[in-house]
Design a protein around this motif. Structure first.
Motif, PDB file in Angstrom:
ATOM      1  N   ASP A 111       0.750   1.076   7.748  1.00  0.00           N
ATOM      2  CA  ASP A 111      -0.426   0.744   6.940  1.00  0.00           C
ATOM      3  C   ASP A 111      -1.691   1.056   7.728  1.00  0.00           C
ATOM      4  N   ASP A 112      -1.924   2.335   7.967  1.00  0.00           N
ATOM      5  CA  ASP A 112      -3.059   2.788   8.762  1.00  0.00           C
ATOM      6  C   ASP A 112      -3.861   3.806   7.962  1.00  0.00           C
ATOM      7  N   ASP A 113      -5.180   3.815   8.156  1.00  0.00           N
ATOM      8  CA  ASP A 113      -6.063   4.704   7.396  1.00  0.00           C
ATOM      9  C   ASP A 113      -5.715   6.183   7.540  1.00  0.00           C
ATOM     10  N   GLN A 114      -5.082   6.575   8.641  1.00  0.00           N
ATOM     11  CA  GLN A 114      -4.728   7.991   8.802  1.00  0.00           C
ATOM     12  C   GLN A 114      -3.726   8.459   7.746  1.00  0.00           C
ATOM     13  N   PRO A 173      -5.684   6.213   1.634  1.00  0.00           N
ATOM     14  CA  PRO A 173      -6.588   5.122   1.280  1.00  0.00           C
ATOM     15  C   PRO A 173      -5.886   3.766   1.148  1.00  0.00           C
ATOM     16  N   ALA A 174      -6.605   2.734   1.499  1.00  0.00           N
ATOM     17  CA  ALA A 174      -6.079   1.363   1.418  1.00  0.00           C
ATOM     18  C   ALA A 174      -6.031   0.848  -0.010  1.00  0.00           C
ATOM     19  N   SER A 175      -6.687   1.530  -0.941  1.00  0.00           N
ATOM     20  CA  SER A 175      -6.794   1.046  -2.320  1.00  0.00           C
ATOM     21  C   SER A 175      -5.659   1.506  -3.229  1.00  0.00           C
ATOM     22  N   ARG A 235      -1.105  13.208   1.028  1.00  0.00           N
ATOM     23  CA  ARG A 235      -2.539  13.255   1.338  1.00  0.00           C
ATOM     24  C   ARG A 235      -3.218  14.522   0.828  1.00  0.00           C
ATOM     25  N   ARG A 244       0.844  -1.191   0.000  1.00  0.00           N
ATOM     26  CA  ARG A 244       0.000   0.000   0.000  1.00  0.00           C
ATOM     27  C   ARG A 244       0.881   1.242   0.000  1.00  0.00           C
ATOM     28  N   ARG A 264       0.512   4.085   1.441  1.00  0.00           N
ATOM     29  CA  ARG A 264       0.713   4.673   2.767  1.00  0.00           C
ATOM     30  C   ARG A 264       1.785   3.938   3.548  1.00  0.00           C
TER      31      ARG A 264
END
Length: 127
Positions: A49-52, A55-57, A93, A40, A42
């Motif tokens: 690997d955290d949403d903050q 995006p995970a996609s 971001r 990913r 991020r």
């Protein structure tokens, strides 16, 4: 990897498992990652690997030096292909600085090969 390669990426990875374009390692300005190193975006940029962190996609598929990457967004397809975007770590971001690079991996690869090692998408945004 948790997502299906589109036809362009599949054809590339069936032929070779990553590539370094232009200068010899470790200075290659485009290092297309082997499948085992794709992660990913991020996680590639922030080591988490955290949403903050985004995006995970979105996945990093090409290292362009200095912690920056070319990313593929697997949440959307255009004509059956995943679009690619700039993964500039300083502005990751901020949507204003996350530019689209190509509508497909084939388009990105062709532009990268024509670029003589330059990050060709930056020229488009300097104008």
């Amino acid at each position: 990897m948790g997502w299906k390669l589109d036809p362009d990426l599949r054809a590339f990875y069936l032929h070779c498992n990553g590539a370094r374009l232009f200068e010899p390692p470790p200075l290659s300005p485009f290092r297309i990652l082997p499948l085992s190193e794709i992660e990913r975006g991020r996680a590639a940029i922030f080591g988490d690997d955290d949403d903050q962190w985004g995006p995970a996609s979105i996945y990093a598929i090409c290292d362009v030096q200095d912690g920056d990457y070319v990313m593929v967004d697997v949440s959307q397809q255009v004509d059956g292909r995943y679009p690619l975007m700039d993964g500039w770590k300083e502005a990751w971001r901020n949507k204003e600085y996350t530019w689209p690079l190509a509508s497909s991996f084939s388009e990105f690869l062709a532009e990268a090969l024509r670029s003589n090692g330059r990050q060709f998408w930056l020229d488009q945004h300097e104008k």
